[in-house]
Design a protein around this motif. Structure first.
Motif, PDB file in Angstrom:
ATOM      1  N   GLY A   1       0.936  -1.044   0.345  1.00 31.78           N
ATOM      2  CA  GLY A   1      -0.216   0.197  -0.321  1.00 31.78           C
ATOM      3  C   GLY A   1       1.017   0.795  -0.274  1.00 31.78           C
TER       4      GLY A   1
ATOM      5  N   VAL B   1      -1.133   7.291   0.905  1.00 32.36           N
ATOM      6  CA  VAL B   1      -0.602   8.279   2.294  1.00 32.36           C
ATOM      7  C   VAL B   1       0.164   8.225   3.416  1.00 32.36           C
ATOM      8  CG1 VAL B   1      -1.365  10.074   3.429  1.00 32.36           C
ATOM      9  CG2 VAL B   1      -2.662   9.606   2.160  1.00 32.36           C
TER      10      VAL B   1
ATOM     11  N   GLY C   1       1.478   4.467   3.865  1.00 24.72           N
ATOM     12  CA  GLY C   1       2.394   3.561   3.195  1.00 24.72           C
ATOM     13  C   GLY C   1       3.119   3.980   3.218  1.00 24.72           C
TER      14      GLY C   1
ATOM     15  N   ASP D   1       2.077  -1.849  -4.556  1.00 26.97           N
ATOM     16  CA  ASP D   1       0.851  -1.240  -4.627  1.00 26.97           C
ATOM     17  C   ASP D   1       0.329  -1.738  -5.682  1.00 26.97           C
ATOM     18  OD1 ASP D   1      -1.260   0.706  -5.068  1.00 26.97           O
ATOM     19  OD2 ASP D   1      -0.732   1.359  -3.573  1.00 26.97           O
TER      20      ASP D   1
ATOM     21  N   ARG E   1       0.796   3.703  -9.413  1.00 23.81           N
ATOM     22  CA  ARG E   1       0.201   3.879  -7.535  1.00 23.81           C
ATOM     23  C   ARG E   1       1.755   4.281  -6.958  1.00 23.81           C
ATOM     24  NH1 ARG E   1      -5.558   2.652  -5.845  1.00 23.81           N
ATOM     25  NH2 ARG E   1      -5.996   2.605  -8.427  1.00 23.81           N
TER      26      ARG E   1
ATOM     27  N   ALA F   1      -0.927  -1.774   4.057  1.00 24.15           N
ATOM     28  CA  ALA F   1      -1.035  -0.002   5.165  1.00 24.15           C
ATOM     29  C   ALA F   1      -2.260   0.395   3.864  1.00 24.15           C
ATOM     30  CB  ALA F   1      -0.238   1.329   4.855  1.00 24.15           C
TER      31      ALA F   1
ATOM     32  N   GLU G   1      -9.075   0.915   3.816  1.00 24.17           N
ATOM     33  CA  GLU G   1      -9.106   0.080   5.519  1.00 24.17           C
ATOM     34  C   GLU G   1     -10.735  -0.552   4.552  1.00 24.17           C
ATOM     35  OE1 GLU G   1      -7.991   0.756   8.128  1.00 24.17           O
ATOM     36  OE2 GLU G   1      -9.343   1.252   9.387  1.00 24.17           O
TER      37      GLU G   1
ATOM     38  N   LYS H   1      -7.960  -7.015   3.173  1.00 24.99           N
ATOM     39  CA  LYS H   1      -6.805  -6.453   4.168  1.00 24.99           C
ATOM     40  C   LYS H   1      -6.635  -8.624   4.981  1.00 24.99           C
ATOM     41  CE  LYS H   1      -6.912  -2.177   6.902  1.00 24.99           C
ATOM     42  NZ  LYS H   1      -6.029  -1.812   5.883  1.00 24.99           N
TER      43      LYS H   1
ATOM     44  N   LEU I   1      -4.789 -10.174   1.672  1.00 24.34           N
ATOM     45  CA  LEU I   1      -4.176  -9.919   1.343  1.00 24.34           C
ATOM     46  C   LEU I   1      -3.218 -10.856   2.782  1.00 24.34           C
ATOM     47  CD1 LEU I   1      -2.167  -7.767   0.152  1.00 24.34           C
ATOM     48  CD2 LEU I   1      -2.220  -6.658   2.124  1.00 24.34           C
TER      49      LEU I   1
ATOM     50  N   THR J   1      -3.911  -0.642  10.218  1.00 25.20           N
ATOM     51  CA  THR J   1      -5.171   0.379  10.040  1.00 25.20           C
ATOM     52  C   THR J   1      -5.798   0.541  11.635  1.00 25.20           C
ATOM     53  OG1 THR J   1      -7.762  -1.038  10.061  1.00 25.20           O
ATOM     54  CG2 THR J   1      -5.630  -2.252  11.576  1.00 25.20           C
ATOM     55  N   SER J   2      -6.886   1.437  11.729  1.00 26.56           N
ATOM     56  CA  SER J   2      -6.996   2.482  12.461  1.00 26.56           C
ATOM     57  C   SER J   2      -8.143   2.571  13.085  1.00 26.56           C
ATOM     58  CB  SER J   2      -6.735   3.829  11.533  1.00 26.56           C
ATOM     59  OG  SER J   2      -7.194   4.396  10.842  1.00 26.56           O
TER      60      SER J   2
ATOM     61  N   HIS K   1       0.086   1.188  14.327  1.00 30.37           N
ATOM     62  CA  HIS K   1      -0.163   1.874  13.888  1.00 30.37           C
ATOM     63  C   HIS K   1       0.112   3.648  13.624  1.00 30.37           C
ATOM     64  CE1 HIS K   1      -4.201   4.866  14.948  1.00 30.37           C
ATOM     65  NE2 HIS K   1      -4.114   4.602  13.583  1.00 30.37           N
ATOM     66  N   PHE K   2       0.353   4.136  12.448  1.00 32.68           N
ATOM     67  CA  PHE K   2       1.342   5.497  12.842  1.00 32.68           C
ATOM     68  C   PHE K   2       0.585   6.291  12.692  1.00 32.68           C
ATOM     69  CE2 PHE K   2       4.606   2.158  11.204  1.00 32.68           C
ATOM     70  CZ  PHE K   2       5.456   2.494  11.942  1.00 32.68           C
TER      71      PHE K   2
ATOM     72  N   ILE L   1     -12.725  11.289   6.459  1.00 32.14           N
ATOM     73  CA  ILE L   1     -12.252  10.844   7.243  1.00 32.14           C
ATOM     74  C   ILE L   1     -12.442  10.495   8.134  1.00 32.14           C
ATOM     75  CG2 ILE L   1      -9.891  10.452   8.319  1.00 32.14           C
ATOM     76  CD1 ILE L   1      -9.251  10.381   5.857  1.00 32.14           C
TER      77      ILE L   1
HETATM   78  P1  NAI Z   1      -4.813   5.648   0.509  1.00 32.09           P
HETATM   79  O1  NAI Z   1      -5.613   5.100  -0.140  1.00 32.09           O
HETATM   80  O2  NAI Z   1      -4.180   6.834   0.911  1.00 32.09           O
HETATM   81  O3  NAI Z   1      -4.193   4.529   0.284  1.00 32.09           O
HETATM   82  C1  NAI Z   1      -4.016   3.020   0.171  1.00 32.09           C
HETATM   83  C2  NAI Z   1      -3.526   2.117  -0.750  1.00 32.09           C
HETATM   84  O4  NAI Z   1      -3.269   0.520  -0.948  1.00 32.09           O
HETATM   85  C3  NAI Z   1      -4.017   2.695  -2.605  1.00 32.09           C
HETATM   86  O5  NAI Z   1      -2.007   3.218  -3.033  1.00 32.09           O
HETATM   87  C4  NAI Z   1      -4.176   1.764  -3.261  1.00 32.09           C
HETATM   88  O6  NAI Z   1      -4.163   1.092  -4.571  1.00 32.09           O
HETATM   89  C5  NAI Z   1      -3.183  -0.320  -2.266  1.00 32.09           C
HETATM   90  N1  NAI Z   1      -4.026  -0.942  -2.050  1.00 32.09           N
HETATM   91  C6  NAI Z   1      -5.497  -0.845  -1.577  1.00 32.09           C
HETATM   92  N2  NAI Z   1      -5.780  -2.266  -2.263  1.00 32.09           N
HETATM   93  C7  NAI Z   1      -3.925  -3.059  -2.296  1.00 32.09           C
HETATM   94  C8  NAI Z   1      -3.940  -4.169  -2.969  1.00 32.09           C
HETATM   95  N3  NAI Z   1      -4.988  -5.511  -2.022  1.00 32.09           N
HETATM   96  N4  NAI Z   1      -2.573  -4.779  -2.737  1.00 32.09           N
HETATM   97  C9  NAI Z   1      -2.145  -3.860  -2.691  1.00 32.09           C
HETATM   98  N5  NAI Z   1      -1.971  -2.301  -2.882  1.00 32.09           N
HETATM   99  C10 NAI Z   1      -3.071  -2.044  -2.429  1.00 32.09           C
HETATM  100  O7  NAI Z   1      -5.026   5.258   2.588  1.00 32.09           O
HETATM  101  P2  NAI Z   1      -4.000   5.847   4.045  1.00 32.09           P
HETATM  102  O8  NAI Z   1      -4.639   6.750   4.079  1.00 32.09           O
HETATM  103  O9  NAI Z   1      -2.794   5.990   3.792  1.00 32.09           O
HETATM  104  O10 NAI Z   1      -4.553   4.290   4.658  1.00 32.09           O
HETATM  105  C11 NAI Z   1      -3.831   2.542   4.187  1.00 32.09           C
HETATM  106  C12 NAI Z   1      -4.241   2.113   5.525  1.00 32.09           C
HETATM  107  O11 NAI Z   1      -3.458   3.678   7.232  1.00 32.09           O
HETATM  108  C13 NAI Z   1      -5.445   1.906   6.262  1.00 32.09           C
HETATM  109  O12 NAI Z   1      -5.786   1.126   6.775  1.00 32.09           O
HETATM  110  C14 NAI Z   1      -5.747   3.689   7.639  1.00 32.09           C
HETATM  111  O13 NAI Z   1      -6.679   3.534   8.057  1.00 32.09           O
HETATM  112  C15 NAI Z   1      -4.902   3.176   7.838  1.00 32.09           C
HETATM  113  N6  NAI Z   1      -4.192   4.810   8.804  1.00 32.09           N
HETATM  114  C16 NAI Z   1      -4.581   5.733   7.678  1.00 32.09           C
HETATM  115  C17 NAI Z   1      -4.450   7.056   8.233  1.00 32.09           C
HETATM  116  C18 NAI Z   1      -4.756   8.182   7.208  1.00 32.09           C
HETATM  117  O14 NAI Z   1      -4.483  10.071   8.185  1.00 32.09           O
HETATM  118  N7  NAI Z   1      -4.787   8.205   6.594  1.00 32.09           N
HETATM  119  C19 NAI Z   1      -3.740   7.443  10.267  1.00 32.09           C
HETATM  120  C20 NAI Z   1      -3.455   5.580  10.156  1.00 32.09           C
HETATM  121  C21 NAI Z   1      -3.570   4.480   9.460  1.00 32.09           C
END
Ligand code: NAI
Length: 652
Positions: free
Chosen positions: A309, A312, A314, A332, A337, A385, A388, A393, A396, A414-415, A436-437, A533
């Motif tokens: 992932g 943002v 990952g 990704d 991506r 990452a 959600e 997940k 994966l 995950t959050s 959890h970052f 969010i």
């Molecule tokens: P995001 O939407 O920016 O990135 C998710 C990425 O995962 C996308 O680039 C997508 O192409 C990729 N992806 C989806 N399914 C996939 C798969 N099967 N294999 C490989 N890549 C795949 O999401 P974000 O914000 O980075 O969140 C990711 C995780 O981090 C979530 O679980 C979220 O709850 C958690 N999180 C998010 C925070 C935030 O403020 N955005 C803070 C703390 C945790």
């Protein structure tokens, strides 16, 4: 006096080598016994002067990390504080006045009182190693470098650089110390003793500041001080953090001598001692040490991290790992991506290694795009990452478990999902933990390490050690909705949004909480994390009976998502919220908005999400930005209870 901590050797040239090696301690600190012995050494050398004196450390780990903070916490009167300052000030003053040449040979950490001791020497020689660091971090504990730091550092390197070091507590490495003139030279380890001997006996006059620096430390002092006060006041309030203001005043008006500041002045030792800030900041320091200690067990040294992932989170987690020397494969669904994450990382490395472009390139070389996920099979740590979505997940992780090394640590970022629900997709659910970052990863120091009832101790230990490798603070939390930090921030942000519905302007709400000491108001926070969010994060709250604030739902429907869409509660331009002038803050507003956060924190402690109230305080301070000068919400309410109703005043 028998020397228990110092060893003295007089060599054939008549040079005395004084080696500090506090027995039974990992690092040298300047406790009262160490200082008393040093006093005896100075007495002895005054009577029988050597041809020169070298002060060095017997610890491989560093020179001196500072005063003994444990000892400091036992001081219970202003008079005791004054005595402690007097002893260091006069002892280092005597050392500085020695007729024979003196030199501090610095390897590793040279902090606080340790640097003040080095400053009292005629010369400072530092060893060119990555671990060498010189700093005056007293301000971070709410106190001042009162053993001569405020006098000697500005004289040596000029007040601009000196105030920067003293007011931020930031350290410098060996080469920078030399550039600033703080060190006379910076040499490789193998020549340090010879170089020390040569410099000590060189007869070189002690370093003098430039004409401009001398002017700034002389006639222009008032102007420099006014500017420094303005810079500090833009960041913190004197009522919350008196020490930085006191440092400026002591330097500008009292020649850097804290003992000369009249007791009635707000910059006096007495005033600093009376405010609860120093005690609370020392408490926060110990809380931080406690979090760090979670990562110290075991000998896990991850070298290769695989991140799935590249969004943002990952992408930024991957960059952080590469920055700290680990090899990272970033997966990704396509190269397209991954590309934005790599571009973001390149910018971050460029900023971080501004003067060392080679290091920036090496870091970027360590970050390897891996759309096919080949890295899984080799990695020591695999972090997920992706979106959600529980089913995604689970699928994966089932695949990762088949391909990863049997000893690799598996973690999800995950959050809002339960780690236990993801873990049942594994044949060995004990391998999975949450790491959890928080967003932005580069800025926020806390990382929650989530254990399920089935997570193994080993998985937890490794996760905490990995978090420390990134120089972050691991907080162990239970696998409950929102873990700790989001479980507190949710109700707090919702309360603030309800106040908007009541008709209070966002500017007024934000101003109230900033005045309380939060780094950012709650409405600006919602705009920054994104309104969508906030809706998603609030689902758990809603399912627990709360209603979604209308002010939030309506905006999301209109596509107003906050900073990222340019419009939320505020209009955003060039990354900044356009704010109107806040109205007068209604009495008790901050307390009203804080109340749900405090209630949620109490609930988390009762449910055992964190082990105890101290860890909840640590989580709220390092993860939610709760003001450190308070010592944390639990500490603050305990203090208020014991001082009878002061809490209401403090919340105003
Ligand atoms: P995001 O939407 O920016 O990135 C998710 C990425 O995962 C996308 O680039 C997508 O192409 C990729 N992806 C989806 N399914 C996939 C798969 N099967 N294999 C490989 N890549 C795949 O999401 P974000 O914000 O980075 O969140 C990711 C995780 O981090 C979530 O679980 C979220 O709850 C958690 N999180 C998010 C925070 C935030 O403020 N955005 C803070 C703390 C945790």
């Amino acid at each position: 006096m028998e020397l228990l901590n110092w060893k003295l050797e007089r060599d054939a040239d008549g040079i005395v080598w004084a080696t500090l090696d506090v027995p039974g301690a990992a690092a040298n600190t300047l406790g009262s016994r160490v200082m008393a012995e040093l006093e005896a050494i100075v007495d002895q050398l005054t009577v029988r002067p050597p041809s020169g004196l070298v002060i060095r450390s017997g610890k491989a780990a560093g020179f001196i990390v500072g005063a003994d903070i444990e000892e400091f916490t036992r001081i219970d009167t202003a008079d005791g504080a004054r005595k402690l300052v007097e002893r260091g000030w006069s002892l280092f003053g005597r050392l500085a006045a020695a007729r024979f040449p003196t030199l501090a040979l610095v390897r590793g950490h040279c902090m606080g009182g340790g640097l003040e001791l080095a400053l009292a020497c005629r010369y400072r020689l530092v060893v060119d190693e990555p671990g060498t660091r010189l700093a005056l971090p007293e301000v971070m504990l709410g106190i001042m470098p009162a053993w001569g730091g405020m006098l000697r550092l500005p004289r040596l390197i000029g007040p601009a650089a000196a105030l920067d070091m003293m007011l931020t507590g930031k350290g410098v490495d060996g080469p920078k110390a030399k550039r600033l003139g703080l060190a006379d030279d910076c040499v490789p380890l193998r020549v340090m003793d010879d170089a020390a001997r040569i410099l000590l006996m060189s007869g070189r006059p002690p370093r003098k500041p430039s004409v401009v620096q001398a002017l700034m430390n002389g006639p222009l002092r008032g102007i420099v001080a006014a500017q420094a006060r303005k810079t500090v006041a833009a960041k913190v309030r004197r009522a919350h953090y008196p020490a930085p203001f006191a440092i400026i005043d002591t330097w500008a008006r009292h020649g850097g001598n804290a003992l000369a500041v009249p007791a009635a002045s707000p910059s006096s030792l007495e005033a600093i001692f009376r405010s609860s800030t120093a005690r609370n900041l020392v408490r926060v320091f110990f809380l931080q040490e406690r979090l760090k200690a979670f990562g110290k067990e075991g000998d896990f040294r991850p070298r290769h991290v695989h991140v799935v992932g590249a969004g943002v989170m990952g992408g930024d987690i991957a960059a952080e790992c590469a920055l700290r020397g680990m090899t990272v494969t970033l997966q990704d669904q396509s190269v397209e991506r991954i590309a934005p994450a790599v571009a973001r990382a390149a910018r971050r490395f460029g900023r971080k290694f501004r003067s060392k472009p080679r290091e920036a390139r090496f870091a970027l070389d360590r970050l390897i795009p891996d759309p096919a996920g080949h890295g899984v099979a080799k990695a020591d740590v695999v972090i997920e990452a992706i979106v959600e979505d529980l089913a995604a997940k689970r699928a994966l992780f089932a695949d990762i478990e088949r391909r990863a090394r049997p000893d690799a640590l598996l973690a999800s970022n995950t959050s809002s999902l339960r780690i236990a629900d993801i873990a049942t997709a594994l044949t060995k659910p004990e391998r999975l933990v949450g790491i959890h970052f928080f967003n932005p990863v580069a800025v926020l120091p806390l990382v929650e390490v989530v254990r399920t009832v089935r997570s193994s101790d080993e998985a937890f230990r490794r996760a905490a050690a990995f978090v420390r490798r990134l120089d972050k603070l691991p907080l162990p939390v239970k696998d409950e909705p929102g873990f700790l930090v989001n479980a507190l921030l949710g109700p707090y942000m919702y309360k603030a949004l309800r106040c908007v519905e009541e008709g209070i302007a966002p500017e007024t709400i934000d101003a109230a909480l900033v005045a309380f000491g939060m780094p950012l108001g709650p409405i600006e926070l919602v705009d920054t994390v994104g309104l969508d969010i906030a809706v998603a994060a609030g689902r758990t709250l809603v399912s627990a009976g709360a209603t979604m604030p209308r002010a939030l739902a309506e905006r999301v429907e209109r596509g107003e998502l906050g900073k990222k869409s340019g419009q939320g509660f505020y209009t955003w331009k060039d990354g900044k919220a356009r704010k109107g002038v806040p109205a007068a803050i209604p009495a008790g507003l901050a307390a009203r908005i804080m109340a749900p956060l405090l209630a949620a924190a109490e609930l988390c402690v009762a449910k055992g999400v964190v082990e105890d109230a101290d860890l909840a305080d640590a989580g709220v301070i390092f993860g939610a930005g709760f003001p450190p000068f308070t010592g944390g919400p639990f500490h603050q309410s305990r203090a208020a209870a014991s001082s009878g109703g002061r809490r209401r005043q403090e919340f105003r």
